[in-house]
Each structure stands twice: as C-alpha cells, then as structure tokens.
Design a protein around this motif. Structure first.
Motif: not given
Length: 286
Positions: A8, A11-12, A14-17, A43
């Motif tokens: 967590r 940054p990717g 929680e963006k489910n990048a 996520h």
C-alpha cells in the motif's frame, strides 16, 4: 519465501494499476489470497493480480467464506441476527439486507435508541439519530413484510454518565429520565434474546448490545455472548461473529474460542453481510 514490503506504500496498489499488478505477477507462478479482511477492496494485490496468474483462496480465506455461507448464504433455519453499535447511519445497508434474509433480528447498542425513538419512546439524553426516524420506520416495515421478527429492547440500563462503576438503573421504556443515557440492554431484553438464541439454529452477530468497554454496561453483551458460545460449543447453534467491536467484546467475555467462527475481518465482513460483492473474492471465483 520472499517477503515484500507493504504494497500500500505504492501508488499503483489502491489504483489497481495494471502495470503494478503485472510487476507483482512477475514474482511468481501462482497467486494465493489469504487476506479476506482486504477482499472488499479492488486493489492490485487483491484483484488485479488474481486476473494475471492461476488464482486460489488460502485456507483462512476458505474458512471465512465457508463460515459466512453457513451463517447467511445457505444457513440452517431459523436464523437469528444480532446487530449492535452506536449508529444506524453506518449500518443502513446491513439492516436493509438482513431483514430480508433472517427469521429474527435483535437490534442493540446506541442504534436501538433510534428505533425506539421512531416508535415514540422518549430516550432522554441517549445517543440517538432522531433525523433517521423515517428510515427506522421503513426498516421496521420491511422487516414485517419479509416476516423477520424485529427484537428491540424491552427494558434498558441507564446512567447519567459513561464512567466505570457509574451509578446505573434498570428502566422500563416509558421511564427514562431527561438526563439519563441508555447504555445497555436490560434484563428482560437479555432474557428474550437468550430465548431467541435457544430457538434458533444459526446466529450471526455484529456489534455489541451496550457500551461494553465501560463496566457495568458490558453485562448484557457478556451474558449474551457466553450463552451463544455455550450453545455453539454443545453443537446446538452455528454461531458466527465478526467486526472489530464484536471480536473485542467476545474476547472481553472470554468466549470467542467457543463460537463456531469469529471472522478476522472488519469492513469485508460488514460488506459481505450487506450483500455486496467483494472484488477480491469475485476475482478468485472467475
């Protein structure tokens, strides 16, 4: 075994990048999710990764899902629910879902005051969401239509302050003083809840019946928890509980181990009880 840092921080996550999920996937050949408590979040590590590798549920995840299915998915009937806590506003979706799926629902804690007030009871200086009176009446009507017996307090324990060892009194519903606060369920309410447990095959519990953190306002929660635990231990009841306050209350009562199952999850347990799809579980299913 390779232990990665808390994802967590990235940054990717929680963006489910997609690129971050692919970077995680490059570390292995299989994906096993054993974090039911994070399954309500879409996520990268809980949902995106499950779509990139052969994906499986871990043993703790399996136990959670099996227990929740036994409690609400395909339960032995009759099914009794106990929902407590401070506010109705935080559990609207939960209540609306449960009244259509349970045979009986006991409401306790501060949220019961909102229902009592909606029925015209003067709750004095108690915590109460008076602006949700119409909502409470709608839930009561929905319960009646669905054939779910709604168990509201018959009597209450009051005090003028929330403090350990505070001077407390049992009051009938029509006898709460203007300065008094309802802080626990009364003996008649407790006796009826215990009788409802005796008549049920399955119990699902979320939230305490009073301000259990401050004795003597823990009496109803502790007594009800011990009774449910005794029934579960003897095989007479499938008793499943979850939610942070609930687990703390069962531990305080010293009976968590005797419940059929106590969920490790907070938000995920609540959303599952609300009837919502959990992204982390759905990704494994697909």
């Amino acid at each position: 075994v390779l232990l990665l840092e808390n994802v967590r921080f990235h940054p990717g996550e929680e963006k489910n990048a997609a690129d971050f999920a692919q970077a995680l996937a490059a570390n292995g050949d299989l994906y096993v999710n054993d974090a039911f408590s994070a399954a309500h979040r879409a996520h990268a590590s809980t949902e995106g990764l499950a779509r990139l590798l052969p994906a499986y549920a871990g043993e703790q995840m399996r136990r959670e899902l099996d227990a929740l299915n036994a409690a609400l998915g395909a339960p032995k009937r009759p099914v009794l629910g106990v929902v407590g806590g401070s506010k109705v506003s935080t559990k609207l979706d939960l209540l609306n879902n449960l009244v259509g799926r349970l045979d009986a629902l006991a409401i306790g804690g501060g949220m019961a005051n909102t229902f009592l007030a909606a029925k015209g009871v003067d709750v004095g200086g108690s915590l109460c969401e008076h602006d949700l009176g119409d909502t409470a009446r709608q839930i009561m009507a929905a319960a009646e239509k669905a054939g779910c017996e709604l168990l509201l307090p018959l009597d209450v324990v009051v005090a003028t302050e929330v403090a350990p060892g505070a001077d407390s009194h049992v009051r009938a519903l029509d006898a709460v003083g203007a300065e008094e606060k309802i802080l626990d369920a009364g003996p008649k309410t407790l006796a009826r809840l215990i009788a409802a447990m005796d008549a049920s095959a399955t119990l699902i519990w979320n939230g305490p019946l009073g301000v259990f953190e401050v004795p003597p306002f823990d009496k109803a929660t502790v007594a009800a928890a011990k009774h449910a635990a005794g029934l579960a231990k003897s095989g007479g009841l499938v008793a499943v509980a979850g939610g942070g306050d609930t687990v703390a209350a069962l531990n305080a009562a010293g009976c968590a181990e005797d419940f059929t199952f106590v969920s490790t999850a907070g938000g995920a347990f609540l959303e599952w009880m609300e009837g919502k799809t959990l992204p982390g579980v759905a990704a494994l299913s697909q």
